[in-house]
Motif scaffolding. Sequence first.
Motif, PDB file in Angstrom:
ATOM      1  N   ASN A  37     -59.121  17.977   7.103  1.00  0.00           N
ATOM      2  CA  ASN A  37     -60.508  18.253   7.439  1.00  0.00           C
ATOM      3  C   ASN A  37     -61.089  17.001   8.086  1.00  0.00           C
ATOM      4  O   ASN A  37     -61.090  15.929   7.495  1.00  0.00           O
ATOM      5  CB  ASN A  37     -61.327  18.656   6.219  1.00  0.00           C
ATOM      6  CG  ASN A  37     -62.742  19.058   6.613  1.00  0.00           C
ATOM      7  OD1 ASN A  37     -63.569  18.209   6.921  1.00  0.00           O
ATOM      8  ND2 ASN A  37     -63.001  20.355   6.617  1.00  0.00           N
ATOM      9  N   GLY A  66     -66.498  21.746   9.836  1.00  0.00           N
ATOM     10  CA  GLY A  66     -67.453  22.175   8.816  1.00  0.00           C
ATOM     11  C   GLY A  66     -68.858  22.163   9.370  1.00  0.00           C
ATOM     12  O   GLY A  66     -69.081  22.432  10.557  1.00  0.00           O
ATOM     13  N   HIS A 155     -65.328  25.361   3.214  1.00  0.00           N
ATOM     14  CA  HIS A 155     -66.174  24.173   3.351  1.00  0.00           C
ATOM     15  C   HIS A 155     -67.572  24.522   2.848  1.00  0.00           C
ATOM     16  O   HIS A 155     -68.353  25.177   3.551  1.00  0.00           O
ATOM     17  CB  HIS A 155     -66.215  23.745   4.821  1.00  0.00           C
ATOM     18  CG  HIS A 155     -66.759  22.375   5.034  1.00  0.00           C
ATOM     19  ND1 HIS A 155     -65.992  21.237   4.933  1.00  0.00           N
ATOM     20  CD2 HIS A 155     -68.008  21.939   5.332  1.00  0.00           C
ATOM     21  CE1 HIS A 155     -66.729  20.172   5.182  1.00  0.00           C
ATOM     22  NE2 HIS A 155     -67.968  20.571   5.421  1.00  0.00           N
ATOM     23  N   HIS A 180     -65.961  19.414   1.681  1.00  0.00           N
ATOM     24  CA  HIS A 180     -67.381  19.128   1.885  1.00  0.00           C
ATOM     25  C   HIS A 180     -67.980  18.204   0.833  1.00  0.00           C
ATOM     26  O   HIS A 180     -68.793  17.347   1.151  1.00  0.00           O
ATOM     27  CB  HIS A 180     -68.221  20.406   1.966  1.00  0.00           C
ATOM     28  CG  HIS A 180     -69.694  20.158   2.136  1.00  0.00           C
ATOM     29  ND1 HIS A 180     -70.223  19.586   3.273  1.00  0.00           N
ATOM     30  CD2 HIS A 180     -70.751  20.396   1.310  1.00  0.00           C
ATOM     31  CE1 HIS A 180     -71.541  19.496   3.139  1.00  0.00           C
ATOM     32  NE2 HIS A 180     -71.889  19.960   1.958  1.00  0.00           N
TER      33      HIS A 180
END
Length: 279
Positions: A37, A66, A155, A180
């Motif tokens: 990510n 995200g 996310h 996240h």
Amino acid sequence: MRIAFFGDVVGRSGRDGLSDHLPGLRRRLGLDFVIVNAENAAAGFGITENTARELFDAGADCLTLGNHSWDQKEALTYIVREPRLIRPANYPILSDAPGRGSNLFELRDGRRILVVNVLGRVHMDAMDDPFAAVNRELDSAPLQVVADAVVVDMHCEATSEKMAMGHFCDGRASLVVGTHTHVPTADAQILTGGTAYQTDAGACADYDSVIGNDKEEPLRRFTTKISQGRYRPADGPATVCGVYVETDDKTGLAKRIEPIRMGGRLKETVPEVQALVSA
């Protein structure tokens, strides 16, 4: 299939940490596919072509995003040219968001892995239903019909929403993992239907920080309610956090999940290499 997923890369520290640790880890664990990510990779906000290239050069096969997907405006055009970069699949249809919310990747040996990225809606910006979006993606490339493995990056802010997505996908995905919130959770498990799950993979960031950011500005805002500047990524040595998953070649479901933590300040946890080699 041996898969590693790494949580949110925060700034230069996170990128350097991944570059330092991922190449060796990929060799030692015999990883077939690596997902990272990267929505905070460029100075803590969004991603650029140059920062993405650093992560690909380090050994990432796919980058997910995200709520900070478009903080760096060049991402709006770069994502159209780079199929390995995936934004959330549940942008409203009318937004006409560029890029794609999933991709089916083919390995050198012909096996295929579907990667899906979605944004939650609890305490987040208004988006389309992430459950409906994931359902469409899973129906389009069913596990062991089209895809040999399926990974869903959820996310979002709320742990309950992440857990709900795990159970929603149970039996239809190899791994559902949350991103996240930047803090690795201690609940790595295989759900009853065979899907590996962890509420948050953590971050690739300096943990002498507030979720990867230099402590001064967050503390000022919490204690005085007065902002004196933007958040800046902490620049100490990063801890690289993620999860390792091994799938069954016949079913595509998980037979093993373990957390990964390397370097920096947190206690290191790495899947036992000898057990993997001899398996």
